[in-house]
Scaffold this active site. Structure first.
Site, mmCIF file in Angstrom:
data_model
loop_
_atom_site.group_PDB
_atom_site.id
_atom_site.type_symbol
_atom_site.label_atom_id
_atom_site.label_comp_id
_atom_site.label_asym_id
_atom_site.label_seq_id
_atom_site.Cartn_x
_atom_site.Cartn_y
_atom_site.Cartn_z
ATOM 1 C CG ASP A 33 -0.298 -0.435 2.512
ATOM 2 O OD1 ASP A 33 0.947 -0.450 2.564
ATOM 3 O OD2 ASP A 33 -1.010 -0.751 3.477
ATOM 4 C CG ASN A 42 -9.086 -1.100 11.805
ATOM 5 O OD1 ASN A 42 -8.176 -1.789 11.353
ATOM 6 N ND2 ASN A 42 -9.501 -0.002 11.219
ATOM 7 C CG HIS A 66 -5.987 -1.985 8.691
ATOM 8 N ND1 HIS A 66 -6.124 -0.707 9.172
ATOM 9 C CD2 HIS A 66 -4.654 -2.238 8.722
ATOM 10 C CE1 HIS A 66 -4.951 -0.211 9.464
ATOM 11 N NE2 HIS A 66 -4.034 -1.121 9.212
ATOM 12 C CD GLU A 106 -8.789 1.399 7.556
ATOM 13 O OE1 GLU A 106 -8.726 0.433 8.339
ATOM 14 O OE2 GLU A 106 -8.252 2.501 7.797
HETATM 15 C C1 GLP Z 1 -0.517 0.262 8.638
HETATM 16 C C2 GLP Z 1 -0.155 -0.584 7.418
HETATM 17 C C3 GLP Z 1 -0.456 -2.049 7.636
HETATM 18 C C4 GLP Z 1 0.066 -2.479 8.996
HETATM 19 C C5 GLP Z 1 -0.632 -1.711 10.077
HETATM 20 C C6 GLP Z 1 -0.175 -2.077 11.476
HETATM 21 O O1 GLP Z 1 -1.798 0.760 8.620
HETATM 22 N N1 GLP Z 1 -0.795 -0.152 6.216
HETATM 23 O O2 GLP Z 1 0.139 -2.817 6.592
HETATM 24 O O3 GLP Z 1 -0.129 -3.858 9.167
HETATM 25 O O4 GLP Z 1 -0.367 -0.334 9.896
HETATM 26 O O5 GLP Z 1 0.968 -1.367 11.823
HETATM 27 P P1 GLP Z 1 1.947 -1.755 13.001
HETATM 28 O O6 GLP Z 1 2.616 -3.020 12.589
HETATM 29 O O7 GLP Z 1 2.895 -0.615 13.103
HETATM 30 O O8 GLP Z 1 1.103 -1.927 14.204
#
Ligand code: GLP
Length: 260
Positions: free
Chosen positions: A67, A136, A138, A143
């Site tokens: 992304d 959440n 995702h 989302e």
């Molecule tokens: C972002 C990314 C996701 C990731 C998520 C969790 O929103 N787009 O790919 O899994 O955050 O992040 P973290 O691993 O820092 O908790």
């Protein structure tokens, strides 16, 4: 799904790195699906260590990021172009020309999304997709309520995700409102999925993804549809799982030749 519960976040990184390493050893031109966020950092650090030690060669490996924010300058340290370059491409020694990140600036974003899907197909599909999980539920930036069949497209970030990611920006308002993300259908097409999570703040999302109903309300539950998905988590992230003892038993009794 295979659920692996490990004593520490460091172990999560080491075991998940071994899954990726096994694919790269078997196929030096493997196609990796790359996630950003803090969760996979330990995987990249371990893979970089093995590359530095001469155990792994990433020079022919291709990468596709999940992304990117829309409209965030690629020079910004939190653009996913910059994050992937800093945490994956350089430390592992991938060829920059072989690493793709969705285009957050295209005049025609829909066409750029379609081209991204086509590029993944042209590369032969993703061999192993690394995933984190949002609080959440995702994955990528899919989302809640994302179509389980979705492909790369523009999404609006939820207030929760913008709040979670505000720590990387000067102010909460500076977090972009939109993104381009591979879809849940795109992710399902990868041959292998490895999702990692650490910490109590992921426990609810992990329980919903692993033991809840298959539902767009928890996008990560789509892993239940995949034939080769492995969820690797620490004890804190596993703390809301009802069947944790069974998963520990399964892992402890896995034949040595099936271990990572
Ligand atoms: C972002 C990314 C996701 C990731 C998520 C969790 O929103 N787009 O790919 O899994 O955050 O992040 P973290 O691993 O820092 O908790």
């Amino acid at each position: 799904m295979e659920i692996v519960i490990l004593p520490s976040a460091a172990e999560v990184g080491r075991v998940a790195a071994s899954v990726v390493a096994e694919v790269v050893v078997r196929k030096p031109e493997a196609v990796l699906g790359l996630a950003t966020g803090s969760s996979p950092l330990a995987i990249y650090e371990e893979l970089a260590r093995r590359a530095d030690a001469g155990e792994l060669d990433f020079s022919r490996v291709r990468g596709f990021a999940l992304d990117e924010y829309v409209g965030l300058d690629y020079g910004h340290p939190e653009s996913y172009h910059a994050v992937i370059d800093r945490t994956v491409t350089r430390p592992l020694g991938l060829a920059p020309a072989l690493v793709a990140v969705p285009d957050g600036f295209a005049a025609d974003l829909a066409a750029a999304c379609a081209a991204y899907e086509a590029a993944i197909d042209a590369a032969g599909g993703i061999d192993v997709q690394i995933l984190g999980i949002g609080g959440n539920g995702h994955i990528g930036f899919n989302e809640p309520t994302s179509s389980l069949a979705s492909r790369t497209r523009i999404k609006t970030l939820t207030p929760k995700t913008r709040e979670d990611n505000a720590r990387f920006f000067d102010s909460p308002e500076a977090v972009p409102t939109h993104c381009v993300t591979q879809g849940l259908g795109t992710i399902l097409r990868a041959r292998r999925l490895v999702l990692v999570a650490q910490g109590e703040n992921k426990a609810e999302a992990i329980a919903a993804a692993v033991e809840g109903p298959l539902s767009a309300s928890c996008p990560a539950s789509v892993l239940q549809l995949h034939e080769h998905a492995t969820v690797i988590i620490d004890e804190a992230a596993a703390s809301r799982l009802r069947n944790a003892d069974y998963y520990r038993y399964t892992w402890a009794n896995k034949p040595a030749w099936q271990r990572y």
